[in-house]
Design a protein around this motif. Structure first.
Motif, PDB file in Angstrom:
ATOM      1  N   SER A 249     -15.608  -1.133  -6.344  1.00 44.44           N
ATOM      2  CA  SER A 249     -13.989  -0.902  -4.818  1.00 44.44           C
ATOM      3  C   SER A 249     -13.423   0.183  -4.873  1.00 44.44           C
ATOM      4  CB  SER A 249     -13.507  -2.546  -4.784  1.00 44.44           C
ATOM      5  OG  SER A 249     -12.093  -2.118  -4.178  1.00 44.44           O
ATOM      6  N   SER A 250     -12.718   0.555  -4.518  1.00 47.63           N
ATOM      7  CA  SER A 250     -11.858   2.041  -4.219  1.00 47.63           C
ATOM      8  C   SER A 250     -10.454   1.675  -4.236  1.00 47.63           C
ATOM      9  CB  SER A 250     -12.167   2.469  -2.734  1.00 47.63           C
ATOM     10  OG  SER A 250     -11.983   2.292  -1.565  1.00 47.63           O
ATOM     11  N   LYS A 251      -9.990   2.480  -4.991  1.00 46.93           N
ATOM     12  CA  LYS A 251      -8.645   2.480  -5.375  1.00 46.93           C
ATOM     13  C   LYS A 251      -7.998   4.117  -5.019  1.00 46.93           C
ATOM     14  CE  LYS A 251      -5.672  -0.142  -8.329  1.00 46.93           C
ATOM     15  NZ  LYS A 251      -5.262  -0.783  -9.823  1.00 46.93           N
ATOM     16  N   ALA A 252      -6.516   3.823  -4.461  1.00 43.95           N
ATOM     17  CA  ALA A 252      -5.868   5.086  -5.267  1.00 43.95           C
ATOM     18  C   ALA A 252      -6.158   5.363  -6.627  1.00 43.95           C
ATOM     19  CB  ALA A 252      -4.575   5.768  -4.432  1.00 43.95           C
ATOM     20  N   SER A 253      -6.244   6.381  -7.395  1.00 41.05           N
ATOM     21  CA  SER A 253      -6.185   6.405  -8.406  1.00 41.05           C
ATOM     22  C   SER A 253      -4.658   6.845  -8.896  1.00 41.05           C
ATOM     23  CB  SER A 253      -6.985   7.783  -9.510  1.00 41.05           C
ATOM     24  OG  SER A 253      -6.572   8.163  -9.206  1.00 41.05           O
ATOM     25  N   GLY A 254      -4.432   6.178 -10.182  1.00 37.88           N
ATOM     26  CA  GLY A 254      -3.020   6.014 -11.131  1.00 37.88           C
ATOM     27  C   GLY A 254      -2.518   7.689 -10.456  1.00 37.88           C
ATOM     28  N   GLY A 255      -3.524   8.869 -10.537  1.00 40.89           N
ATOM     29  CA  GLY A 255      -3.203   9.963 -11.000  1.00 40.89           C
ATOM     30  C   GLY A 255      -2.117  10.480  -9.240  1.00 40.89           C
ATOM     31  N   GLU A 256      -3.174  10.317  -8.392  1.00 43.02           N
ATOM     32  CA  GLU A 256      -3.123   9.910  -7.508  1.00 43.02           C
ATOM     33  C   GLU A 256      -1.446  10.001  -6.391  1.00 43.02           C
ATOM     34  OE1 GLU A 256      -5.170  10.843  -3.331  1.00 43.02           O
ATOM     35  OE2 GLU A 256      -5.048   8.911  -3.818  1.00 43.02           O
ATOM     36  N   PHE A 257      -1.558   8.926  -7.513  1.00 44.18           N
ATOM     37  CA  PHE A 257      -0.187   8.337  -6.417  1.00 44.18           C
ATOM     38  C   PHE A 257       1.545   9.787  -6.541  1.00 44.18           C
ATOM     39  CE2 PHE A 257       3.573   5.652  -6.042  1.00 44.18           C
ATOM     40  CZ  PHE A 257       3.724   5.418  -4.773  1.00 44.18           C
ATOM     41  N   ASP A 258       1.639   9.868  -5.378  1.00 45.67           N
ATOM     42  CA  ASP A 258       2.307  11.320  -5.146  1.00 45.67           C
ATOM     43  C   ASP A 258       3.894  11.548  -5.802  1.00 45.67           C
ATOM     44  OD1 ASP A 258       3.217  13.968  -4.671  1.00 45.67           O
ATOM     45  OD2 ASP A 258       1.930  14.172  -2.921  1.00 45.67           O
ATOM     46  N   PHE A 259       4.196  10.879  -6.680  1.00 44.33           N
ATOM     47  CA  PHE A 259       5.560  10.790  -7.388  1.00 44.33           C
ATOM     48  C   PHE A 259       6.621  11.508  -6.573  1.00 44.33           C
ATOM     49  CE2 PHE A 259       3.179   8.565 -10.508  1.00 44.33           C
ATOM     50  CZ  PHE A 259       3.657   7.172 -10.471  1.00 44.33           C
ATOM     51  N   GLN A 260       6.225  13.246  -6.536  1.00 49.56           N
ATOM     52  CA  GLN A 260       6.915  14.292  -5.544  1.00 49.56           C
ATOM     53  C   GLN A 260       7.655  13.102  -4.561  1.00 49.56           C
ATOM     54  OE1 GLN A 260       6.695  16.970  -7.951  1.00 49.56           O
ATOM     55  NE2 GLN A 260       8.557  17.026  -7.148  1.00 49.56           N
ATOM     56  N   LYS A 261       6.168  13.148  -3.879  1.00 54.90           N
ATOM     57  CA  LYS A 261       6.677  12.354  -2.341  1.00 54.90           C
ATOM     58  C   LYS A 261       7.776  11.006  -2.429  1.00 54.90           C
ATOM     59  CE  LYS A 261       2.789  13.421   0.630  1.00 54.90           C
ATOM     60  NZ  LYS A 261       1.447  12.478   1.105  1.00 54.90           N
ATOM     61  N   PHE A 262       7.113  10.287  -3.453  1.00 55.19           N
ATOM     62  CA  PHE A 262       7.984   9.618  -3.504  1.00 55.19           C
ATOM     63  C   PHE A 262       9.413   9.064  -3.908  1.00 55.19           C
ATOM     64  CE2 PHE A 262       9.305   5.184  -6.441  1.00 55.19           C
ATOM     65  CZ  PHE A 262       8.832   4.274  -5.443  1.00 55.19           C
ATOM     66  N   SER A 270       3.402   7.733   0.679  1.00 53.28           N
ATOM     67  CA  SER A 270       2.340   7.929  -0.662  1.00 53.28           C
ATOM     68  C   SER A 270       1.987   6.404  -0.493  1.00 53.28           C
ATOM     69  CB  SER A 270       4.201   7.861  -1.605  1.00 53.28           C
ATOM     70  OG  SER A 270       4.928   6.578  -1.791  1.00 53.28           O
ATOM     71  N   VAL A 271       2.684   5.632   0.892  1.00 58.11           N
ATOM     72  CA  VAL A 271       1.357   4.185   0.489  1.00 58.11           C
ATOM     73  C   VAL A 271       0.508   4.498   1.089  1.00 58.11           C
ATOM     74  CG1 VAL A 271       1.622   2.160   1.163  1.00 58.11           C
ATOM     75  CG2 VAL A 271       3.369   2.764  -0.358  1.00 58.11           C
ATOM     76  N   ALA A 272       0.819   5.234   1.961  1.00 59.01           N
ATOM     77  CA  ALA A 272      -0.809   5.988   3.365  1.00 59.01           C
ATOM     78  C   ALA A 272      -1.678   6.283   2.275  1.00 59.01           C
ATOM     79  CB  ALA A 272       0.095   6.783   4.818  1.00 59.01           C
ATOM     80  N   ASP A 273      -1.237   6.625   1.579  1.00 59.49           N
ATOM     81  CA  ASP A 273      -2.428   7.526   0.888  1.00 59.49           C
ATOM     82  C   ASP A 273      -2.989   6.923  -0.028  1.00 59.49           C
ATOM     83  OD1 ASP A 273      -1.775  10.272   1.723  1.00 59.49           O
ATOM     84  OD2 ASP A 273      -0.382  10.545  -0.072  1.00 59.49           O
ATOM     85  N   GLN A 274      -2.254   5.445  -0.384  1.00 63.28           N
ATOM     86  CA  GLN A 274      -3.966   5.039  -1.547  1.00 63.28           C
ATOM     87  C   GLN A 274      -4.351   4.520  -0.667  1.00 63.28           C
ATOM     88  OE1 GLN A 274      -1.387   4.224  -4.964  1.00 63.28           O
ATOM     89  NE2 GLN A 274      -1.590   2.521  -4.091  1.00 63.28           N
ATOM     90  N   GLN A 275      -3.339   3.346   1.361  1.00 62.23           N
ATOM     91  CA  GLN A 275      -4.428   2.873   1.931  1.00 62.23           C
ATOM     92  C   GLN A 275      -5.933   4.506   2.242  1.00 62.23           C
ATOM     93  OE1 GLN A 275      -3.845   0.256   4.161  1.00 62.23           O
ATOM     94  NE2 GLN A 275      -1.936  -0.471   3.660  1.00 62.23           N
ATOM     95  N   ARG A 276      -5.244   5.182   2.430  1.00 60.56           N
ATOM     96  CA  ARG A 276      -6.493   6.334   2.939  1.00 60.56           C
ATOM     97  C   ARG A 276      -7.456   5.776   1.868  1.00 60.56           C
ATOM     98  NH1 ARG A 276      -7.475  11.518   2.866  1.00 60.56           N
ATOM     99  NH2 ARG A 276      -5.210  11.192   0.802  1.00 60.56           N
ATOM    100  N   ALA A 277      -6.735   5.639   0.318  1.00 57.48           N
ATOM    101  CA  ALA A 277      -8.222   6.290  -0.822  1.00 57.48           C
ATOM    102  C   ALA A 277      -9.019   4.290  -0.376  1.00 57.48           C
ATOM    103  CB  ALA A 277      -7.387   5.756  -2.389  1.00 57.48           C
ATOM    104  N   GLU A 278      -8.253   3.129  -0.725  1.00 56.08           N
ATOM    105  CA  GLU A 278      -9.029   1.961  -0.776  1.00 56.08           C
ATOM    106  C   GLU A 278     -10.135   1.828   1.238  1.00 56.08           C
ATOM    107  OE1 GLU A 278      -5.925  -0.913  -0.835  1.00 56.08           O
ATOM    108  OE2 GLU A 278      -5.538   0.234  -2.759  1.00 56.08           O
ATOM    109  N   THR A 279      -9.810   2.716   2.334  1.00 54.89           N
ATOM    110  CA  THR A 279     -10.934   2.701   3.287  1.00 54.89           C
ATOM    111  C   THR A 279     -12.128   3.045   2.762  1.00 54.89           C
ATOM    112  OG1 THR A 279     -10.528   4.920   3.527  1.00 54.89           O
ATOM    113  CG2 THR A 279      -9.319   3.109   4.725  1.00 54.89           C
ATOM    114  N   ILE A 280     -12.569   3.921   1.895  1.00 56.27           N
ATOM    115  CA  ILE A 280     -14.215   4.252   1.533  1.00 56.27           C
ATOM    116  C   ILE A 280     -14.941   2.344   1.296  1.00 56.27           C
ATOM    117  CG2 ILE A 280     -15.581   4.992  -0.325  1.00 56.27           C
ATOM    118  CD1 ILE A 280     -13.334   7.437  -1.157  1.00 56.27           C
TER     119      ILE A 280
END
Ligand code: T68
Length: 839
Positions: A249-262, A270-280
């Protein structure tokens, strides 16, 4: 850490407290009540059938998982060669009934549930199908897992955990409407392994670095997505072996979560990025036998392949062997070209990460992989634009080019005079845009290539892969004719027939050695046996008739001949031929006097199957079937003589009800187009006869059961090319009976004629690629033979019994043994049923 294990002195406490699974009714009931009250937080005052299903499943799951643990320990300890079956689809269907039957405690569960106030049949029906596949290819993978476990092979399946499986089909006003299949709400059959994760990279660029005087390629990631493992236990029949199906199952990687953005307040993006990872891993592509080259599909393929290979390599490394032993420990089977990137990925791991020389690595890679082809249809052969691969997987594209370079060099050396050969066999198609031909890459990177039925395996050698037979010699190409698991497709789907068979075959052993069915043949003349056989068929038809009534409102007479075609809707499978034939029958009946009609045999034509959402013509075929049904079913001249039914949302659990209820089923693809087919086997095994073309496994079924027990018709595959040529370049006359059918449709008898004009034009004006007109006469005539044969019920039943007795060859156990011997070189792991802790 994965290595964490309890020190020796403390292990006594573990052994003292080992889990004991239930073995009797009381034990089972205790577990159900415990799960209802604790796991589900409900009580006897709030326990419906769904809760009973959930608790029963959890009770069996607990049992399976202890077997699973021991199986894994045993396999790790023995450290023998394992098989990895890579498939983008596993069409598993329901798990509970199968688990109960394989574990052998169904009777215990039945009695226990009855005491607790439930009927087991109703409880089993609460389960949502696991529908992570399109059709035959995905179901084959599921049957293979069942056989691998039953035969005690150390084997893993690797796939994707789609949040949405194949869509649910609704029929609204005669048209297909797709509804998302959200199936994961509650799934007791999976174990999330949040500790088993792999970071998968995409995009980025490749840099050269020098390490210790050696230049290596380093792929710097542009994006990282995490793969999380979900494990599904696969119980074997009558054995403690419980293998594993690992779905990623795909998930945004811990490293990818963009703290800068956050931190800068851009929380939504930054939540949308998570979502994008999960679409795989969000959705299964709903096309069967068609490739559409979508970027997300390529991402799915690499994500799944990279995670699986990381896992396989990690497991191999634990045994601290040298890399050259890899092919002695690991066999990887590619289910179609969908996992072909695994070849490139393993080469990348060995060369870029482990530092092996190219040639050494390539020898390991090609010894490891086997490739199964499932189609010769050109529109289904996978090709990816070079630019897309370059963008998403830049290092892999370089490796593909190198593989191709070395391959073409060897071809040039061997065939110096055939300049065109290089263009024909190149893994890179020099088109606009350039394309990577995945099937060619799969052939070059594997040690064996197999087709799935004899005719199909011959066809790939003489058509699409002809040059490769020249290059590698014929031994690289082989055949493994498909099969089906008799546990699900006889014992589970048709319990009464299975019991009757067992009574004549010396018990249930035939479920593990299907050739034992041949003992039935000596009972063919037994009147009482025939009678019981016929009664079971009738009861199965009554059950289907009830389902038809409940879901469509149409009342059908179970004494009619049930004529079934259920499979994906596709022009090559020719449901249009079937419905044109039905119209022809309708017109003939209409033209008769009432007295003539009285002599006719009543028939129910039953269709079922999904059309790919983007396949317009397939959807038109569904619409025509429903439009014909709407007219015929209410025609009082016709009454019971003809009913036309379209069953909504055909899937595995419906197939388990439909196969046992057919008298005749249709396997009528244009010769040379259906690689094998597997529902043909399911229908015959359940005591139905078939009408079919000389295509796929129909040919071998005929050889096994005898020509007098099957209704074959139509042109042969060797004539197809000439006929097509004649349609296009010669004069093309349409069969006169078919012409009448077309005229009737055009008169508006079945609704607005314009709706069906494209279907008619495909035959009349556009070359009739699927030979509907050429085969029509033969098809109609053969159906008349079916009617005649069915009138003699006694002989019909004898044909059915004889056919079943000769179906032993088509068990998927036979397939797995052939793969094991010819392709994988693996052996089963003997199981000591009594040892609990030790291997
Ligand atoms: C089927 N293929 C064959 N493909 O059509 C059938 N394709 O003859 C054969 O019996 C069966 O495979 C098992 O060998 C498929 O089912 C697909 O579903 C598919 C899915 C995605 C892309 C291409």
């Amino acid at each position: 850490s994965v290595e964490a294990s309890i020190p020796e002195p403390q292990r006594e406490a573990w052994k003292r407290n080992q889990i004991t699974s239930f073995t009797d009714k009381d034990g089972f009931e205790k577990e159900v009540v415990r799960h209802v009250e604790t796991t589900l937080a409900r009580s006897m005052f709030n326990c419906d059938e769904i809760a009973a299903y959930s608790a029963t499943s959890l009770a069996f799951r607990d049992r399976l998982i202890t077997h699973w643990n021991r199986t894994q320990q045993r396999q790790t300890y023995r450290d023998t060669k394992r098989v990895y079956y890579l498939s983008l689809e596993f069409l598993m269907g329901r798990a509970l009934d199968n688990a109960m039957l394989n574990v052998g405690l169904k009777n215990v569960a039945q009695d226990g549930l009855a005491e607790l106030g439930f009927r087991i049949e109703d409880v089993v029906k609460q389960e949502h199908d696991a529908a992570l596949g399109n059709g035959g290819l995905g179901r084959l993978a599921a049957c293979f897992l069942d056989s691998l476990a039953t035969l005690n092979f150390p084997a893993w399946g690797y796939g994707l955990r789609y949040r949405y499986g194949i869509f649910k089909q609704e029929i609204i006003d005669g048209y297909q409407v797709e509804v998302p299949d959200y199936w994961l709400d509650f799934n007791p059959w999976e174990f999330p392994r949040h500790d088993v994760t792999v970071d998968i990279q995409f995009f980025g660029q490749v840099n050269k670095k020098t390490v210790g005087g050696k230049t290596i390629s380093v792929w710097e990631a542009g994006e990282i997505v995490q793969a999380v493992a979900y494990d599904v236990p696969i119980p074997g029949y009558d054995t403690p072996t419980t293998n594993n199906l690992r779905l990623w199952s795909s998930k945004a990687s811990g490293g990818e979560f963009d703290f800068q953005k956050f931190n800068s307040g851009d929380y939504e993006s930054s939540v949308a990025d998570q979502q994008r990872a999960e679409t795989i891993s969000a959705v299964l592509y709903p096309n069967d036998n068609l490739e559409r080259g979508k970027e997300l599909r390529l991402k799915q393929q690499y994500f799944w392949v990279a995670a699986s290979l990381y896992d396989i390599v990690r497991r191999f490394k634990k045994s601290r062997r040298s890399w050259n032993e890899f092919p002695d420990q690991v066999a990887i089977q590619l289910n179609d070209t969908h996992p072909t990137l695994a070849i490139v990925e393993l080469q990348r791991i060995l060369v870029d990460i482990e530092g092996l020389e190219w040639d050494n690595a390539w020898e390991i890679v090609t010894s490891t992989f086997g490739y199964t082809n499932h189609t010769v249809l050109p529109e289904a052969l996978e090709k990816w634009p070079v630019g897309l691969v370059q963008h998403l997987l830049p290092r892999h594209l370089q490796i593909i080019y190198d593989i191709n370079l070395f391959f073409l060099q060897s071809v040039e050396k061997a065939f110096p005079d055939d300049r065109d050969m290089l263009r024909r066999v190149s893994i890179i198609e020099e088109s606009q845009p350039k394309m990577v031909r995945m099937a060619f890459l799969a052939i070059v990177g594997s040690h064996k290539v197999n087709g799935v039925a004899e005719l199909h395996s011959d066809l790939i050698k003489t058509t699409i892969f002809k040059d490769f037979v020249e290059i590698y010699g014929p031994d690289k190409f082989t055949n493994v004719t498909n099969g089906i698991t008799p546990r699900r497709w006889l014992h589970q789907a048709n319990p009464r027939l299975s019991e009757l068979i067992a009574s004549k075959c010396g018990g249930n052993d035939f479920l593990k050695d299907l050739t034992l069915l041949n003992q039935l043949e000596k009972h063919v003349e037994d009147k009482q046996f025939r009678k019981e056989w016929a009664e079971i068929k009738y009861a199965n038809k009554v059950r289907l008739a009830k389902h038809i009534k409940d879901t469509t409102g149409v009342v059908v007479n179970p004494a009619s001949l049930f004529d079934v075609q259920v499979k994906r809707i596709h022009e090559y499978k020719r449901q249009q031929l079937n419905i044109f034939g039905v119209i022809h029958r309708y017109l003939s009946l209409k033209a008769m006097t009432p007295d003539q009609r009285k002599k006719q045999l009543p028939r129910v034509s039953i269709f079922g199957g999904k059309a790919a959402p983007g396949y317009w013509m397939a959807k038109q075929i569904i619409h025509l079937i429903n439009s014909v049904g709407a007219v015929v079913n209410k025609d009082e001249d016709i009454g019971d003589l003809l009913k036309v039914i379209f069953l909504e949302d055909y899937n595995v659990s419906k197939a388990e009800m439909i196969c046992p209820a057919s008298d005749i089923s249709e396997h009528i693809s244009t010769a040379g187009t259906e690689a094998s087919g597997t529902s043909n086997m399911k229908f015959v095994l359940n005591g139905g006869l078939i009408i079919g073309t000389c295509d796929g496994a129909n040919i071998e079924i005929t050889r096994e059961i005898g020509e007098s027990n099957i209704f074959l018709f139509g042109n042969l595959s060797e004539d197809v090319e000439d006929l097509r040529h004649a349609h296009t370049y010669g004069s093309h006359t349409i069969d006169s009976d078919l012409d009448k059918v077309f005229n009737e449709i055009e008169k508006g008898t079945f609704g607005t004629p314009h709706d069906f004009s494209a279907m008619i034009a495909a035959v009349r004006q556009h070359g009739d690629y699927y030979l509907v007109s050429d085969d029509f006469h033969s098809y109609i005539e053969t159906h008349q033979l079916v009617d005649e044969a069915y009138r003699n019920q006694d002989e019909w039943i004898a044909k059915c019994i004889t056919s079943v007795s000769r179906m032993g060859f088509f068990t998927s156990d036979r397939c797995i043994n052939e793969y094991a011997e010819e392709i994988w070189n693996v052996e089963p792991l003997a199981v000591d049923r009594h040892s609990i802790w030790g291997p």
